[in-house]
Write a protein that holds these residues in place. Structure first.
Motif, short mmCIF file in Angstrom:
data_model
loop_
_atom_site.label_atom_id
_atom_site.label_comp_id
_atom_site.label_asym_id
_atom_site.label_seq_id
_atom_site.Cartn_x
_atom_site.Cartn_y
_atom_site.Cartn_z
N ASP A 222 -1.49 -3.19 25.88
CA ASP A 222 -2.32 -4.29 26.41
C ASP A 222 -3.21 -4.89 25.32
N GLY A 223 -3.01 -4.45 24.05
CA GLY A 223 -3.73 -5.06 22.93
C GLY A 223 -5.02 -4.34 22.58
N LYS A 224 -5.44 -3.42 23.42
CA LYS A 224 -6.71 -2.74 23.12
C LYS A 224 -6.52 -1.62 22.11
N LEU A 225 -7.61 -1.35 21.37
CA LEU A 225 -7.58 -0.23 20.43
C LEU A 225 -8.19 0.99 21.10
N GLU A 226 -7.52 2.15 20.92
CA GLU A 226 -8.18 3.37 21.41
C GLU A 226 -8.26 4.35 20.25
N ASN A 227 -9.32 5.15 20.26
CA ASN A 227 -9.50 6.11 19.19
C ASN A 227 -8.47 7.21 19.29
N LEU A 228 -7.96 7.64 18.13
CA LEU A 228 -7.04 8.77 18.14
C LEU A 228 -7.85 10.06 18.09
N PRO A 229 -7.24 11.16 18.57
CA PRO A 229 -7.98 12.42 18.57
C PRO A 229 -8.41 12.87 17.16
N GLU A 230 -7.60 12.54 16.15
CA GLU A 230 -7.97 12.96 14.79
C GLU A 230 -7.82 11.78 13.84
N LYS A 231 -8.39 11.93 12.63
CA LYS A 231 -8.26 10.86 11.65
C LYS A 231 -7.23 11.25 10.59
N HIS A 232 -6.46 10.25 10.17
CA HIS A 232 -5.35 10.55 9.26
C HIS A 232 -5.32 9.57 8.09
N VAL A 233 -4.58 9.98 7.06
CA VAL A 233 -4.37 9.08 5.93
C VAL A 233 -2.88 8.78 5.82
N ASP A 234 -2.57 7.52 5.60
CA ASP A 234 -1.18 7.08 5.42
C ASP A 234 -1.17 6.15 4.22
N THR A 235 -0.61 6.59 3.12
CA THR A 235 -0.58 5.68 1.98
C THR A 235 0.85 5.30 1.65
N GLY A 236 1.02 4.11 1.08
CA GLY A 236 2.35 3.67 0.70
C GLY A 236 2.29 2.87 -0.59
N MET A 237 3.03 3.35 -1.58
CA MET A 237 3.06 2.62 -2.85
C MET A 237 4.47 2.10 -3.07
N GLY A 238 4.57 0.82 -3.40
CA GLY A 238 5.88 0.22 -3.65
C GLY A 238 6.45 0.74 -4.97
N PHE A 239 7.51 1.55 -4.83
CA PHE A 239 8.06 2.20 -6.02
C PHE A 239 8.61 1.19 -7.03
N GLU A 240 9.31 0.16 -6.54
CA GLU A 240 9.91 -0.81 -7.45
C GLU A 240 8.84 -1.59 -8.22
N ARG A 241 7.73 -1.89 -7.51
CA ARG A 241 6.65 -2.60 -8.19
C ARG A 241 5.97 -1.70 -9.21
N LEU A 242 5.79 -0.43 -8.85
CA LEU A 242 5.17 0.51 -9.78
C LEU A 242 6.02 0.61 -11.06
N CYS A 243 7.35 0.66 -10.88
CA CYS A 243 8.24 0.78 -12.05
C CYS A 243 8.10 -0.47 -12.93
N MET A 244 8.01 -1.63 -12.29
CA MET A 244 7.84 -2.86 -13.04
C MET A 244 6.57 -2.77 -13.91
N VAL A 245 5.48 -2.36 -13.29
CA VAL A 245 4.20 -2.28 -14.01
C VAL A 245 4.28 -1.24 -15.13
N MET A 246 4.82 -0.08 -14.78
CA MET A 246 4.88 1.01 -15.75
C MET A 246 5.77 0.67 -16.94
N GLN A 247 6.77 -0.16 -16.70
CA GLN A 247 7.69 -0.49 -17.79
C GLN A 247 7.30 -1.80 -18.47
N GLY A 248 6.08 -2.25 -18.18
CA GLY A 248 5.54 -3.42 -18.88
C GLY A 248 6.28 -4.71 -18.57
N LYS A 249 6.85 -4.82 -17.37
CA LYS A 249 7.60 -6.02 -17.01
C LYS A 249 6.77 -6.88 -16.06
N THR A 250 7.19 -8.13 -15.90
CA THR A 250 6.48 -8.99 -14.96
C THR A 250 7.33 -9.31 -13.73
#
Ligand code: SER
Length: 872
Positions: A222-250
Motif C-alpha cells: 500500500d506504499g507505506k513504510l514499516e520498520n523492520l525488526p532489525e537493522k541491516h547493511v546491504d552494499t553493492g559495488m559495480g565490479f566492472e566500474r571498479l576494474c575500469m578505475v583500478m586499471q586507469g581507464k575512463t
C-alpha cells in the motif's frame, strides 16, 4: 591489477573482517513473483531482511551476477551509448544481518578503497540521504557524521530520495543509502570544474562505484513504510566500474573484463574499436549483451516468446541488429564469443565453460532465425520510411514488425531514431494489448499485505516424514487474479510439499472438528511456503490438522523417482552430454527436457524404457540423506542442476547408481513405480529434447488405451488374421479404385460434352445457346466442362442446371462479345435465378455459378435464365 585479483581482494578483505564468503545466486529468479532476474546482490537475502528466515551467518560477502533489463532497475537503453552502463554485471557486496551498521560499513568501504585499492582520497565523493518529508524521514545525520571523520566536507553531498533511498522494487526491503562516487577526469579538467558539481549528473567520468544501503524498512504494497525488526547493511559495488578505475581507464569497456571480447570483434570484422562512433557503440552493445545472454542461458533460461525468455530474446536481437547494421554481420557471430567468455570466467563462474557447447548452439540458432527475418523487416521498414513523410511511425506498423518479423519494440524505436523518426508507442501498446487480451490465459496476481497472526519464523516442511500434522496459521493474505479472489496461508509447519524441482505442489485439506478447507496448491514465495485456499477458515487463529492427499502424493512420488531413473538411463544410453534442462512431475505424468542434439531414435527410446523398467524390477531401496555437505555430494557424482541455488548441505537421493541432489518426494523402493512407459519424444528448442512418460497405473491405463485402439482397428477391419497386411491390402485396393474412378469420370465427362454439343440451339442474331438440366453430375467436373465448352463454342451461351436430393446447382457462361454488346452480367443473372432454387451465387460477367437447396426449382431457373440472356 587484473580483474580477477580485484575481485579476490574484495572477498579477502571482508573475509578478514569475519565475513563469510558465499557464492552468487543464479541470475534467473525462480521463487520471487516480483522479479524475473536477480537485479541486486541483496535479492537472495530478501527474506533475511524481512525476518522470514534466519541467516547462516551474520556477516556475508560475495560477487553476484545481476541483470538490469526489466522492472524498476532497467539500464538496457543506455547500454552501448555510454561507457559505464551494463545489462549484466557483477555486484561485489558485503552484508550485515542485524550485526554491524553504518559506522563499520562506511569505515570499511573507505579503508578498502583507499588502503587496499589505493584510490586517491581526493577523488572520492560520498552522498548522504537528506531526508524526505512526505515519507516522514529525517536526514541521515548518523552517516553524515561518519563520513565527516573520513572526508573533507566539500567531498560530501546530501542527496534526495531518488538518489539516496534504495528500494529493490515497488515493495520490499529498503532504506537510506550512502553512495561513493569517483572522479577519474584529468587533473586539468578537475581544476576547471570541481568534481562535486558533477556527482550524479550523468558525467561518464564522475561515476558511482559503491552503494551502501542501510536497510531499515519494508515498503508495503500500500506504499507505506514499516520498520523492520532489525537493522541491516546491504552494499553493492559495480565490479566492472571498479576494474575500469583500478586499471586507469575512463570506460569500463577498456578494462580487461571487456577487452578480450572487443579484440575478438575487431579481428572478426576487420574493424578497429575507437575509430568510428557507431562501430564502437555496436561493439559495446555486443560485448555487453553476450554476457547477459550467456549467463542467463547457463542458469536455465532459454530465449522464448514470453516472460523472462522474451527479455533474453530481445537482448539477443538487439545485439544481432547492431552487429548486422554496423559490423556487417550477415552470418551468426555472437555464439563465437561464448568461447572467450567461458575461458574468461572459468574460475569464478565455471557454469559457462561446462555448458559452452549447449549455450553456443542455442545462441547460434536464435541468431540464424532472426537474421532471416531481419533483412526482410529492415527492407520493409526502409520502404515505409521513404514513402511516408510524417515524423511518427504508426503503432500498427510497429506492431506488424513485431508480430510478423519478431522486431522487439526497442529495436523499432532504435531504427526510428536512426531515421530521425518517432514511434507511436501508445498505438503499438494498444495493438499488443488487443492481441494479448485475445490470447490471455493467466493475468497477473494482485496481492494485499500479509496479515500476521504470529510472527514466529519457522514454516518448516515436515512432509518427508508425515502426511498429516497439527498446524496453526502464522499469516495470510488475499489475492485477486482474473477477478477471482483467493487466499494464501503460511503455517508454522507443513506436511504439504511446495512445488519445486519440477514436482508439483501438494493438495489436501486443513481441518478441525469436522470442518475442512481444501488446499488447492502449495508453493514457495522466496522462503515462505504458501498454501492456496479459496476462502479463509472462520476462525484462522485456532489449531488445525493439515492433511495431504495421500494417493495423489504417492503417485507423484512414483513419477518423481521414475524421472531420476530416466535421467540416468538417458545419460547411460545417449551419453553424458545429456543434462537436465527442465522437468515436470505430477501424479499422472512426467515431462523431462534435456540437452541432446539429435532426435532420439525409436530404438534408443526402447533401450531407455527397458533400462528404467529393469531398475524398477530390481526394486532398489531409496537412500535419502538430508544433510550432506554440498562439495561431498558433488564428489560422489550427484547430479546437480545449473541455475539452482544449493545451500551448504544438500539432500541426496540415491537409487542404486542414480544419485541426485533433490528436495522432492520419492518412493521407498523403485518397485513401487510398477511400470514405466514413454509416451512421446519431441524437440522443444535448439539442442533441447523432451520426453513425456507415465508410470504405475497411469502407464497401465496408457497401455490399455493403446490396446483398445488396436482392438477397435481389428474389429473395423473385420478381424483379419494379421492387421498390417490387411491394412496394406486395403490401401492398395483403394488406390486402384481411385485410378479406375478417375478414368471413368473422364470418359463420362467426354460423353456428356458430346451430348451437350448436340443440344446447341439458336438464341438470337449470331448467338446460340445450350440450356440443359443434367442428371447426377459431379459439380467440379461440370465446372471444368463449362469452361471447355465456352472456349470451344465462342458464340454459345451455356446455361446448365443440376439437382439431386435437397441440392441444386446452376452454371452460366456468356460469350465475351455478347457480354459487351448487351451489357450482360452472368453474376447478376445467376444471383437472380438462384432464388428459384432457394440459394445464392455469383461470379464474373462471363461466368458464374450458384448453389441452392431446392432441386424442384431448377427448370424454372433455367427458363428464367434463358429469357434474361435474350432467349424466348
Ligand atoms: N542494493 C543496493 C544496490 O543494488 C546495494 O547493494 O545498489
Amino acid at each position: 591489477m587484473k580483474s580477477a585479483e580485484i575481485r579476490q581482494k574484495f572477498l579477502d578483505f571482508f573475509e578478514g573482517k569475519n565475513h563469510k564468503v558465499v557464492s552468487s545466486a543464479p541470475i534467473v529468479q525462480k521463487n520471487d513473483p516480483t522479479l524475473m532476474f536477480t537485479n541486486a546482490g541483496m535479492n537472495q537475502f530478501k527474506d533475511i531482511f524481512l525476518g522470514n528466515r534466519d541467516s547462516e551467518a551474520r556477516r556475508v560477502a560475495d560477487t553476484q551476477k545481476c541483470l538490469r533489463v526489466s522492472g524498476k532497475h532497467n539500464d538496457l537503453e543506455e547500454v552501448g551509448f555510454d561507457t559505464y552502463h551494463h545489462t549484466m554485471f557483477e555486484m561485489l557486496g558485503n552484508w550485515s544481518f542485524g550485526d554491524y551498521f553504518k559506522k563499520e560499513a562506511i569505515n570499511w568501504a573507505f579503508e578498502l578503497l583507499t588502503k587496499e585499492y589505493k584510490l586517491p582520497e581526493k577523488d572520492l565523493y560520498a552522498t548522504v540521504f537528506e531526508g524526505d518529508e512526505s515519507e516522514g524521514l529525517a536526514p541521515d545525520s548518523e552517516a553524515l557524521d561518519h563520513w565527516k571523520k573520513l572526508l573533507p566536507e566539500q567531498q560530501i553531498l546530501m542527496g534526495n530520495k531518488r538518489d539516496n533511498f534504495w528500494e529493490m522494487g515497488d515493495a520490499g526491503p529498503c532504506g537510506p543509502s550512502s553512495e561513493i562516487h569517483i572522479d577519474v577526469r584529468t587533473e586539468e579538467e578537475k581544476r576547471k570544474v570541481p568534481g562535486r558539481e558533477l556527482v550524479n549528473q550523468g558525467h561518464p567520468q564522475v561515476i558511482e562505484i559503491w552503494n551502501l544501503v542501510f536497510i531499515q524498512f519494508n515498503r508495503r504494497t500500500d506504499g507505506k513504510l514499516e520498520n523492520l525488526p532489525e537493522k541491516h547493511v546491504d552494499t553493492g559495488m559495480g565490479f566492472e566500474r571498479l576494474c575500469m578505475v583500478m586499471q586507469g581507464k575512463t570506460s569500463s569497456y577498456d578494462s580487461d573484463v571487456f577487452t578480450p571480447l572487443i579484440r575478438h570483434l575487431e579481428q572478426r570484422f576487420g574493424k578497429k574499436y575507437g575509430a568510428d562512433k557507431m562501430v564502437d557503440v555496436a561493439m559495446r552493445v555486443v560485448a555487453d549483451h553476450i554476457r547477459a545472454i550467456s549467463f542467463t542461458i547457463a542458469d536455465g533460461q532459454l530465449p522464448s516468446n514470453t516472460g523472462a525468455g522474451y527479455v533474453i530474446r530481445r537482448i539477443l536481437r538487439r545485439a544481432v541488429r547492431y552487429g548486422y547494421r554496423y559490423l556487417g554481420a550477415e552470418e551468426p557471430f555472437l555464439f563465437e564469443l561464448c568461447e572467450v567468455l567461458a575461458s574468461q570466467f572459468s574460475d569464478v563462474f565455471p557454469e559457462l565453460a561446462k555448458q559452452k557447447d549447449f549455450i553456443e548452439k542455442v545462441i547460434k540458432e536464435e541468431e540464424q532465425s532472426f537474421l532471416k527475418t531481419l533483412a526482410v523487416g529492415t527492407k520493409l521498414f526502409n520502404q515505409y520510411v521513404e514513402k511516408r513523410h510524417e515524423k511518427m511511425i504508426e503503432g500498427v506498423f510497429a506492431f506488424e514488425l513485431y508480430d510478423t518479423f519478431g522486431f522487439p519494440i526497442d529495436l523499432t524505436r532504435l531504427m526510428a531514431i536512426e531515421a530521425g523518426k518517432d514511434v507511436d508507442e501508445k498505438g503499438f501498446e494498444a495493438k499488443l494489448e488487443e492481441q494479448k487480451s485475445r490470447s490471455r490465459t493467466a493475468s497477473a496476481k494482485e496481492e494485499t499485505d500479509w496479515v500476521v497472526l504470529n510472527d514466529q519464523r519457522s514454516n518448516e516442511f515436515v512432509g518427508y516424514d508425515v502426511l498429516a500434522a497439527p498446524v496453526s496459521i502464522l499469516r495470510y493474505r488475499k489475492l485477486r487474479q482474473k477477478n477471482k479472489e483467493f487466499y494464501q496461508l503460511v503455517l508454522d509447519q507443513t506436511p504439504f510439499y511446495p512445488e519445486g524441482g519440477g514436482q508439483v505442489g501438494d493438495t489436501g485439506v486443513i481441518s478441525s472438528n469436522g470442518y475442512s478447507l481444501p488446499i488447492r496448491n502449495t508453493y514457495r514465495e522466496n522462503e515462505l511456503i504458501v498454501h492456496e485456499v479459496d476462502q479463509l477458515p472462520e476462525n484462522p487463529e485456532q489449531k488445525f490438522t493439515a492433511i495431504v492427499d495421500e494417493p495423489k502424493r504417492l503417485d507423484t512420488a512414483g513419477h518423481h523417482s521414475a524421472t531420476h531413473l530416466l535421467h540416468q538411463a538417458l545419460r547411460s544410453i545417449l551419453g553424458t552430454h545429456v543434462q537436465q534442462r527442465g522437468s515436470l512431475v505430477t501424479h499422472n505424468y512426467l515431462r523431462f527436457d534435456f540437452s541432446h542434439f539429435n532426435k532420439v531414435t525409436n530404438e534408443e527410446l526402447r533401450q531407455v524404457e527397458q533400462f528404467v523398467n529393469e531398475k524398477v524390477r530390481a526394486n532398489l531401496p531409496l537412500q535419502e540423506e538430508r544433510a550432506v555437505p554440498v562439495e561431498e555430494a558433488k564428489q560422489r557424482g550427484a547430479m546437480a542442476l545449473f541455475g539452482e541455488k544449493y545451500g551448504e548441505t544438500v539432500r541426496v537421493i540415491t537409487f542404486g547408481d542414480s544419485v541426485e541432489l533433490c528436495g522432492g518426494i520419492h518412493v521407498g523402493y523403485t518397485g513401487r513405480i510398477g511400470l514405466f512407459r514413454i509416451r512421446s519424444e519431441s524437440a522443444v528448442a535448439a539442442g533441447v529434447r523432451r520426453i513425456e512418460a507415465v508410470a504405475s497405473r497411469y502407464a497401465e491405463a496408457w497401455m490399455y488405451n493403446k490396446e483398445d485402439e488396436l482392438a477397435s482397428a481389428y474389429i473395423a477391419m473385420k478381424n483379419p488374421q494379421k492387421l498390417i497386411p490387411a491394412l496394406e491390402n486395403l490401401q492398395n485396393e483403394n488406390k486402384t479404385l481411385q485410378e479406375q474412378l478417375a478414368v471413368l469420370q473422364k470418359e463420362k465427362a467426354g460423353t456428356l460434352r458430346e451430348m451437350l454439343e448436340k443440344q446447341v440451339k439458336p438464341l438470337h442474331g449470331n448467338y446460340r445457346i445450350i440450356c440443359e438440366k443434367l442428371e447426377g453430375a459431379d459439380v467440379d467436373a461440370v465446372k471444368d466442362l463449362v469452361f471447355e465448352l465456352k472456349n470451344k463454342l465462342k458464340d454459345t451461351v451455356i446455361l446448365l442446371g443440376a439437382g439431386t436430393e435437397g441440392k441444386a446447382n446452376l452454371w452460366l457462361a456468356i460469350p465475351d462479345e455478347l457480354v459487351k454488346e448487351k451489357s450482360l452480367d452472368a453474376g447478376n443473372i445467376i444471383r437472380e435465378i438462384a432464388r428459384e432454387i432457394k440459394g445464392g451465387g455469383g461470379g464474373q460477367p462471363v461466368f458464374a455459378t450458384a448453389g441452392g437447396k431446392d432441386p424442384e426449382g431448377v427448370d424454372r431457373a433455367l427458363a428464367q435464365g434463358r429469357e434474361m440472356v435474350g432467349g424466348d
